[in-house]
Enzyme design. Structure first.
Site, PDB file in Angstrom:
ATOM      1  N   CYS A   1      -0.739   3.726  28.809  1.00 47.55           N
ATOM      2  CA  CYS A   1      -1.371   3.740  30.136  1.00 47.55           C
ATOM      3  C   CYS A   1      -2.659   2.926  30.034  1.00 47.55           C
ATOM      4  O   CYS A   1      -2.816   2.109  29.135  1.00 47.55           O
ATOM      5  CB  CYS A   1      -1.601   5.168  30.636  1.00 47.55           C
ATOM      6  SG  CYS A   1      -2.848   6.122  29.741  1.00 47.55           S
TER       7      CYS A   1
ATOM      8  N   ASN B   1      -5.588   5.744  27.783  1.00 43.54           N
ATOM      9  CA  ASN B   1      -5.021   6.620  26.762  1.00 43.54           C
ATOM     10  C   ASN B   1      -5.725   7.968  26.679  1.00 43.54           C
ATOM     11  O   ASN B   1      -5.893   8.541  25.610  1.00 43.54           O
ATOM     12  CB  ASN B   1      -5.012   5.918  25.402  1.00 43.54           C
ATOM     13  CG  ASN B   1      -4.173   6.635  24.347  1.00 43.54           C
ATOM     14  OD1 ASN B   1      -4.582   6.730  23.196  1.00 43.54           O
ATOM     15  ND2 ASN B   1      -3.010   7.130  24.707  1.00 43.54           N
TER      16      ASN B   1
ATOM     17  N   CYS C   1      -5.094  10.291  29.684  1.00 37.94           N
ATOM     18  CA  CYS C   1      -4.398  11.167  30.638  1.00 37.94           C
ATOM     19  C   CYS C   1      -2.882  11.056  30.506  1.00 37.94           C
ATOM     20  O   CYS C   1      -2.243  11.859  29.839  1.00 37.94           O
ATOM     21  CB  CYS C   1      -4.774  10.849  32.086  1.00 37.94           C
ATOM     22  SG  CYS C   1      -6.484  11.146  32.537  1.00 37.94           S
ATOM     23  N   ARG C   2      -2.326  10.037  31.147  1.00 41.49           N
ATOM     24  CA  ARG C   2      -0.875   9.928  31.267  1.00 41.49           C
ATOM     25  C   ARG C   2      -0.159   9.696  29.947  1.00 41.49           C
ATOM     26  O   ARG C   2       0.792  10.410  29.617  1.00 41.49           O
ATOM     27  CB  ARG C   2      -0.508   8.790  32.237  1.00 41.49           C
ATOM     28  CG  ARG C   2      -0.933   9.041  33.652  1.00 41.49           C
ATOM     29  CD  ARG C   2      -0.719   7.821  34.502  1.00 41.49           C
ATOM     30  NE  ARG C   2      -1.686   6.781  34.146  1.00 41.49           N
ATOM     31  CZ  ARG C   2      -1.680   5.547  34.627  1.00 41.49           C
ATOM     32  NH1 ARG C   2      -0.739   5.178  35.475  1.00 41.49           N
ATOM     33  NH2 ARG C   2      -2.601   4.676  34.272  1.00 41.49           N
ATOM     34  N   SER C   3      -0.552   8.681  29.197  1.00 37.15           N
ATOM     35  CA  SER C   3       0.198   8.370  27.979  1.00 37.15           C
ATOM     36  C   SER C   3       0.091   9.459  26.914  1.00 37.15           C
ATOM     37  O   SER C   3       1.094   9.763  26.269  1.00 37.15           O
ATOM     38  CB  SER C   3      -0.164   6.989  27.422  1.00 37.15           C
ATOM     39  OG  SER C   3      -1.516   6.889  27.078  1.00 37.15           O
TER      40      SER C   3
ATOM     41  N   ASP D   1      -1.874   7.431  38.182  1.00 32.50           N
ATOM     42  CA  ASP D   1      -3.037   7.843  37.404  1.00 32.50           C
ATOM     43  C   ASP D   1      -3.703   9.037  38.087  1.00 32.50           C
ATOM     44  O   ASP D   1      -4.190   8.925  39.211  1.00 32.50           O
ATOM     45  CB  ASP D   1      -4.024   6.681  37.302  1.00 32.50           C
ATOM     46  CG  ASP D   1      -5.119   6.926  36.288  1.00 32.50           C
ATOM     47  OD1 ASP D   1      -5.309   8.085  35.858  1.00 32.50           O
ATOM     48  OD2 ASP D   1      -5.801   5.954  35.917  1.00 32.50           O
TER      49      ASP D   1
END
Length: 159
Positions: A9, A12, A14-16, A125
């Protein structure tokens, strides 16, 4: 040697990392824990060394996952020589990865493995939103992780 995946993401945090933790557990649940390694990174480097966003870590913990050991890293072009599949969380990061990728690199959107989502579906995001955004990300990540585990089971496990 194991099949190597990196989920990417922007920062690095939150999402990934959420996807890394969920995907790792999903793969283990499908008997692929020893056959596939999962990592995550961001296309930007401003959060390097930082732990996962507290809201992302809390959402994972509330749902039985542990993201406490995560530290943010930046994806670099030479990583393509060490990974088999790079999964971007959204179109912006997909384009950034394609600019770095050598010919033939396997770079896709993470949600392309969710059979219920369009092939170009993104994981939005949640950073500037509230708790609900992190819950939504977790559900999207779970669905795509399950689809990816099924795909890799067919690809990597003997019949």
């Amino acid at each position: 040697m194991s099949y190597r995946i990196c989920v990417v993401c922007l920062g690095n945090i939150c999402r990934s990392p959420m996807a890394e933790v969920v995907l790792r557990k999903t793969l283990a649940d499908h008997g692929l824990g020893d056959a596939v390694s999962v990592d995550s990174a961001g296309t930007g480097g401003w959060h390097q060394g930082n732990p996962m966003d507290e809201r992302a870590a809390a959402m994972l913990a509330e749902n039985g996952y542990d993201g406490s050991s995560h530290r943010a890293r930046q994806f670099l072009a030479d990583w393509f020589g060490r990974v088999d599949l790079v999964l971007a969380m959204d179109g912006e990061n997909l384009r950034a990865l394609h600019r770095l990728a050598p010919t033939g690199a396997d770079v896709r959107l993470f949600r392309s493995f969710d059979p219920a989502a369009p092939l170009d579906a993104e994981v939005p995001d949640p950073y500037y939103g509230g708790r609900e955004g992190f819950a939504d990300v977790l559900e999207m990540v779970r669905a795509a992780s399950d689809g990816l585990a099924k795909h890799l089971s067919e690809k990597l496990l003997p019949p």
